[in-house]
Motif scaffolding. Sequence first.
Motif, short mmCIF file in Angstrom:
data_model
loop_
_atom_site.label_atom_id
_atom_site.label_comp_id
_atom_site.label_asym_id
_atom_site.label_seq_id
_atom_site.Cartn_x
_atom_site.Cartn_y
_atom_site.Cartn_z
N LYS A 1 -13.90 -1.11 2.46
CA LYS A 1 -12.31 -1.71 1.86
C LYS A 1 -12.20 -2.11 0.48
O LYS A 1 -11.67 -1.66 -0.67
CB LYS A 1 -11.37 -1.81 3.01
CG LYS A 1 -11.26 -1.34 4.09
CD LYS A 1 -10.03 -1.40 4.71
CE LYS A 1 -10.41 -2.38 5.25
NZ LYS A 1 -8.63 -3.96 6.60
N LYS B 1 -16.75 -1.27 7.77
CA LYS B 1 -15.60 -0.77 7.29
C LYS B 1 -14.41 -2.20 6.78
O LYS B 1 -14.19 -1.49 5.33
CB LYS B 1 -13.96 -1.23 9.11
CG LYS B 1 -12.81 -0.64 8.46
CD LYS B 1 -12.13 0.20 9.56
CE LYS B 1 -11.56 -0.66 10.75
NZ LYS B 1 -10.37 -1.41 9.27
N LEU B 2 -14.61 -3.35 6.78
CA LEU B 2 -14.34 -4.58 5.32
C LEU B 2 -15.01 -4.10 4.22
O LEU B 2 -14.74 -4.22 3.42
CB LEU B 2 -14.80 -5.69 6.26
CG LEU B 2 -14.20 -6.62 5.68
CD1 LEU B 2 -12.72 -7.04 5.07
CD2 LEU B 2 -15.21 -8.74 6.21
N TYR C 1 -16.61 9.89 0.33
CA TYR C 1 -15.14 9.14 -0.59
C TYR C 1 -15.94 10.09 -1.97
O TYR C 1 -14.96 10.48 -3.13
CB TYR C 1 -15.35 7.86 -0.87
CG TYR C 1 -15.09 7.02 -1.75
CD1 TYR C 1 -14.00 7.40 -2.09
CD2 TYR C 1 -16.13 6.68 -2.41
CE1 TYR C 1 -13.18 6.01 -2.89
CE2 TYR C 1 -15.48 5.81 -3.36
CZ TYR C 1 -13.49 5.91 -3.69
OH TYR C 1 -13.32 4.84 -4.49
N LEU D 1 -8.85 3.74 5.58
CA LEU D 1 -9.90 2.69 6.55
C LEU D 1 -8.81 1.79 7.33
O LEU D 1 -9.06 0.72 8.28
CB LEU D 1 -10.65 2.19 5.11
CG LEU D 1 -12.15 3.47 4.67
CD1 LEU D 1 -12.32 1.98 3.34
CD2 LEU D 1 -12.71 3.91 6.04
N GLY D 2 -7.78 1.33 6.01
CA GLY D 2 -7.15 0.80 7.01
C GLY D 2 -6.31 0.31 7.75
O GLY D 2 -6.39 -0.16 8.76
N VAL E 1 -11.58 -0.97 -3.46
CA VAL E 1 -10.61 -1.79 -3.80
C VAL E 1 -11.14 -2.55 -5.21
O VAL E 1 -10.35 -2.40 -5.93
CB VAL E 1 -10.04 -2.65 -2.88
CG1 VAL E 1 -8.39 -4.19 -3.87
CG2 VAL E 1 -8.90 -2.50 -1.49
N SER F 1 -9.32 7.67 -3.29
CA SER F 1 -9.21 5.62 -3.38
C SER F 1 -7.93 5.12 -2.73
O SER F 1 -8.40 4.34 -1.34
CB SER F 1 -9.94 5.40 -4.64
OG SER F 1 -10.59 5.61 -5.28
N CYS G 1 0.74 -0.72 -0.03
CA CYS G 1 -0.17 0.27 -0.13
C CYS G 1 0.83 1.43 0.15
O CYS G 1 0.74 1.88 -1.18
CB CYS G 1 -1.11 0.24 1.15
SG CYS G 1 -2.38 1.66 0.97
N GLY H 1 -5.01 -9.56 1.52
CA GLY H 1 -5.82 -9.05 1.55
C GLY H 1 -6.21 -10.38 1.82
O GLY H 1 -7.44 -9.70 2.86
N TYR I 1 -8.16 6.72 0.46
CA TYR I 1 -8.84 6.38 1.43
C TYR I 1 -8.99 5.11 1.90
O TYR I 1 -9.58 4.72 2.82
CB TYR I 1 -10.01 6.38 0.43
CG TYR I 1 -12.29 6.65 1.36
CD1 TYR I 1 -12.13 8.42 1.33
CD2 TYR I 1 -12.78 6.06 1.94
CE1 TYR I 1 -12.53 9.21 2.57
CE2 TYR I 1 -14.05 6.84 2.83
CZ TYR I 1 -13.84 8.24 2.49
OH TYR I 1 -15.01 8.46 3.61
N ALA I 2 -8.75 4.08 1.34
CA ALA I 2 -8.45 3.37 1.48
C ALA I 2 -7.60 2.25 2.28
O ALA I 2 -7.70 2.18 3.76
CB ALA I 2 -8.40 1.88 0.48
#
Length: 214
Positions: free
Chosen positions: A100, A96-97, A175, A156-157, A104, A149, A26, A76, A152-153
């Motif tokens: 993500k 949250k999952l 988003y 969240l991670g 993705v 993206s 990432c 992931g 943002y990802a």
Amino acid sequence: MIGLLGQKESMEFMRLGVVYVHLLACCVAIGLVFASDVAMVKDLLKGRVSSGHDNDHMASLQKSVSNALLFLWITGAAIIGIDYLDKGMTYFANPKLQAKVIIVLLLTFNGMLLHRYVLPAMLKAGSLLDLHVNVRMFALFSGALSGVSWLYAAMLGVGRPLAWKYSLTELLMAYPVLIVLGFAMMLALTQWARSRSAAAPAEETWLFAGIPAR
């Protein structure tokens, strides 16, 4: 009992290793995308057009980001599998999952479109400013979607406190707003750069005729 504890500890260490590789992939992707975006903005501000070297760099960048995205998918999926074995089906109900995974998926689809349509058009035109207006709009939107993206990802991670605290709608509320803002900023910048590049030849003509430009 001791065997179960040892097995759980091994799974935790395995998860830690996978998360570490996931984080590295990432970071590499975000660093490459950010550096490329900064370079493109600088070129637009200076009115500079792309060269063959820039096109080669763009192709290399696309390949590197694609490889990083592939590593993100692999690691992931491994993390999800490990957590599923530990927590069961309830793990998939985590908003949250879900957020993500959605981002993705969008990143992957957007990357395919960039690779199939935008990159060949950029290589052919030689400059973002020289693209056909429809292709340029699509390139700008795809670029904004990609940059937002990735960030943002990543947010969240690392945002563990967000898990189970907010709904999927609440997590993704900002988003699309950020994507639109990013697209609007890049659109304004490219329009300004096009106006500046269009005015440059006229100024050079006056100077060549021996008449001061100012």
